[in-house]
Design a protein around this motif. Structure first.
Motif, PDB file in Angstrom:
ATOM      1  N   ARG A 283     -56.375  13.015  -6.378  1.00 10.26           N
ATOM      2  CA  ARG A 283     -57.055  11.694  -7.200  1.00 10.26           C
ATOM      3  C   ARG A 283     -56.379  11.633  -8.465  1.00 10.26           C
ATOM      4  O   ARG A 283     -56.752  12.022  -9.505  1.00 10.26           O
ATOM      5  CB  ARG A 283     -58.654  11.742  -7.415  1.00 10.26           C
ATOM      6  N   SER A 284     -55.163  10.920  -8.623  1.00  8.67           N
ATOM      7  CA  SER A 284     -54.540  10.613  -9.819  1.00  8.67           C
ATOM      8  C   SER A 284     -55.426   9.703 -10.813  1.00  8.67           C
ATOM      9  O   SER A 284     -55.146   9.492 -12.006  1.00  8.67           O
ATOM     10  CB  SER A 284     -53.246  10.162  -9.701  1.00  8.67           C
TER      11      SER A 284
ATOM     12  N   SER B 229     -63.477   8.169 -14.801  1.00 11.83           N
ATOM     13  CA  SER B 229     -63.382   9.638 -15.352  1.00 11.83           C
ATOM     14  C   SER B 229     -64.103  10.395 -14.196  1.00 11.83           C
ATOM     15  O   SER B 229     -64.691   9.927 -13.383  1.00 11.83           O
ATOM     16  CB  SER B 229     -64.229   9.934 -16.501  1.00 11.83           C
ATOM     17  N   ILE B 230     -63.847  11.773 -14.357  1.00 12.29           N
ATOM     18  CA  ILE B 230     -64.353  12.704 -13.439  1.00 12.29           C
ATOM     19  C   ILE B 230     -65.757  12.668 -13.370  1.00 12.29           C
ATOM     20  O   ILE B 230     -66.647  12.906 -12.513  1.00 12.29           O
ATOM     21  CB  ILE B 230     -63.761  14.033 -13.316  1.00 12.29           C
ATOM     22  N   TYR B 231     -66.295  12.750 -14.373  1.00 12.90           N
ATOM     23  CA  TYR B 231     -67.719  12.587 -14.720  1.00 12.90           C
ATOM     24  C   TYR B 231     -68.626  11.269 -13.943  1.00 12.90           C
ATOM     25  O   TYR B 231     -69.484  11.641 -12.852  1.00 12.90           O
ATOM     26  CB  TYR B 231     -68.465  12.413 -16.040  1.00 12.90           C
ATOM     27  N   ASN B 232     -67.684  10.333 -13.888  1.00 13.18           N
ATOM     28  CA  ASN B 232     -68.505   9.010 -13.410  1.00 13.18           C
ATOM     29  C   ASN B 232     -68.042   9.065 -11.836  1.00 13.18           C
ATOM     30  O   ASN B 232     -69.105   8.685 -11.019  1.00 13.18           O
ATOM     31  CB  ASN B 232     -67.464   7.665 -13.856  1.00 13.18           C
ATOM     32  N   TYR B 233     -66.986   9.756 -11.543  1.00 15.51           N
ATOM     33  CA  TYR B 233     -66.962   9.870  -9.993  1.00 15.51           C
ATOM     34  C   TYR B 233     -68.036  10.730  -9.396  1.00 15.51           C
ATOM     35  O   TYR B 233     -68.506  10.516  -8.050  1.00 15.51           O
ATOM     36  CB  TYR B 233     -65.595  10.494  -9.775  1.00 15.51           C
TER      37      TYR B 233
ATOM     38  N   SER C 242     -75.106   9.915  -6.062  1.00 13.18           N
ATOM     39  CA  SER C 242     -75.999   8.881  -5.429  1.00 13.18           C
ATOM     40  C   SER C 242     -75.617   9.005  -3.713  1.00 13.18           C
ATOM     41  O   SER C 242     -76.760   7.924  -3.227  1.00 13.18           O
ATOM     42  CB  SER C 242     -75.312   7.493  -6.062  1.00 13.18           C
ATOM     43  N   LYS C 243     -74.832   9.362  -3.183  1.00 13.37           N
ATOM     44  CA  LYS C 243     -74.813   9.538  -1.832  1.00 13.37           C
ATOM     45  C   LYS C 243     -75.528  10.719  -1.124  1.00 13.37           C
ATOM     46  O   LYS C 243     -75.714  10.739   0.125  1.00 13.37           O
ATOM     47  CB  LYS C 243     -73.112   9.572  -1.479  1.00 13.37           C
TER      48      LYS C 243
ATOM     49  N   GLY D 242     -67.180   5.249  -1.486  1.00 17.50           N
ATOM     50  CA  GLY D 242     -67.681   6.666  -1.168  1.00 17.50           C
ATOM     51  C   GLY D 242     -66.616   7.822  -0.745  1.00 17.50           C
ATOM     52  O   GLY D 242     -65.594   7.459  -1.089  1.00 17.50           O
ATOM     53  N   ILE D 243     -67.488   9.053  -0.701  1.00 19.09           N
ATOM     54  CA  ILE D 243     -66.576   9.980  -0.888  1.00 19.09           C
ATOM     55  C   ILE D 243     -65.533  10.088   0.505  1.00 19.09           C
ATOM     56  O   ILE D 243     -64.338  10.589   0.490  1.00 19.09           O
ATOM     57  CB  ILE D 243     -67.411  11.274  -0.546  1.00 19.09           C
TER      58      ILE D 243
END
Length: 360
Positions: free
Chosen positions: A25-26, A46-50, A56-57, A147-148
């Motif tokens: 994930r660039s 950012s990775i935190y947001n991701y 949430s899922k 989603g993931i």
């Protein structure tokens, strides 16, 4: 387009989210903010947001294998992953902005929750990005593009194989089992004070590096911390073994064997992560040591070495006039100036004659 029934089945099956690879994930390189408002206002993800999105899922608790190579993982996020999730194998290779020693040591403290972590990939080089995508199973959700399952970094399957089967890629494996000298560990020099951590985690958390077992024998006698093994050996030139005995895959304690790349596709057990691919070796034993335990008994050129049971290097002693001379030895000198006398040193001397070398 994926049918709604299949999509519902995937999202309702926790085992689908067992392994997550975000290393490709660039876009997860955005700035890290101290408050959520600024985070949401940023144009970068950012990775935190991701991870907020993944939480949430309600699928994070099912993840047991997580790969975050090359990503800007802050210490706070690492601590949250280890203390709050059920991750058993974690890879954070290629992250030069993070030194996880303090986090790992805090997990061993009785005042902190017991982490589920069993194996940490950190010192070795990250796996090369996959080239052939023909056999990759891509699963996308029709409900949410963030989603993931829709993430290109979520590697949830690669090919039909038995559970626990390792990839055939030899990246990161051959260095330990080919017996040809120094193992490539890019972060070891930059983050060298890891001896205490690796020693304290023996039998608790496995790493992609191991403690020098011969150094461990000496450390117990001298009450010092053993150094880390960085040199792979084929066995003593005389006896073919070593005083501490080789480590055997599947038989020796987990602390005697390193985690091998790539990270397993399905199994999150340390034993599976330590199995080398059959294409990389003709045996399943490992002899690895630190530089200190090979001083004056290891050839830097051909990697030949002589163990303590078969050879004692001559000691340098000072005579009455203050000059150095060779002391006692149980045989002729095997190594001089870092080269074996019988082969490499002689070749070096002859190659330098008349060419500006040692004798030119």
């Amino acid at each position: 387009m994926t049918s709604k029934a299949i999509s519902e089945l995937i999202w309702a099956t926790p085992q689908v989210f067992k392994r997550v690879d975000l290393s490709s994930r660039s876009d997860l390189t955005g700035p890290i903010y101290n408050n959520e408002a600024a985070e949401r206002a940023s144009h970068h993800l950012s990775i935190y947001n991701y991870f907020y999105q993944l939480r949430s899922k309600n699928k994070l608790q099912s993840i047991s294998i997580m790969i975050l190579d090359r990503l800007p993982v802050p210490e706070g996020l690492l601590r949250w992953i280890l203390e709050g999730l059920n991750v058993r194998l974690l890879s954070i290779r290629g992250i030069k902005t993070l030194d996880p020693r303090t986090v790992i040591l805090s997990l061993l403290s009785p005042s902190h929750p017991i982490s589920k972590l069993k194996g940490l990939y950190y010192f070795g080089p990250p796996d090369d990005p996959p080239i052939d995508h023909a056999t990759t199973v891509s699963c996308h959700s029709t409900r949410d593009s963030t989603g993931i399952m829709s993430s290109p970094g979520a590697q949830l399957g690669a090919r039909a194989s038995m559970p626990g089967e390792k990839s055939t890629s030899l990246s990161g494996n051959v260095g330990w089992y080919d017996g040809n000298g120094t193992v490539p560990l890019p972060l070891l020099d930059q983050y060298s004070p890891w001896e205490d951590v690796i020693h304290a985690c023996a039998g608790i958390i496995a790493f992609d590096i191991i403690t020098c077992r011969h150094c461990l024998m000496r450390a117990r006698e001298r009450r010092t911390v053993p150094r880390l093994a960085t040199i792979s050996l084929k066995g003593c030139k005389i006896c073919g073994s070593c005083p501490e005995g080789p480590a055997f895959v599947g038989k020796s304690p987990e602390s005697h064997l390193p985690l091998l790349a790539p990270v397993p596709l399905y199994s999150s057990t340390v034993r599976v992560a330590q199995i080398p691919p059959s294409e990389a070796l003709s045996h399943v034993s490992l002899i690895a040591r630190c530089h200190r335990c090979l001083r004056d008994r290891w050839c830097l050129n051909c990697n030949a070495w002589w163990c303590e049971s078969c050879y004692t290097p001559p000691e340098k002693v000072t005579n009455g006039e203050g000059s150095l001379q060779a002391g006692s030895s149980n045989g002729s000198i095997k190594v001089h100036l870092g080269l074996c006398v019988e082969n490499c040193l002689v070749a070096e001397l002859y190659s330098g004659v008349g060419e500006g070398g040692m004798w030119g």
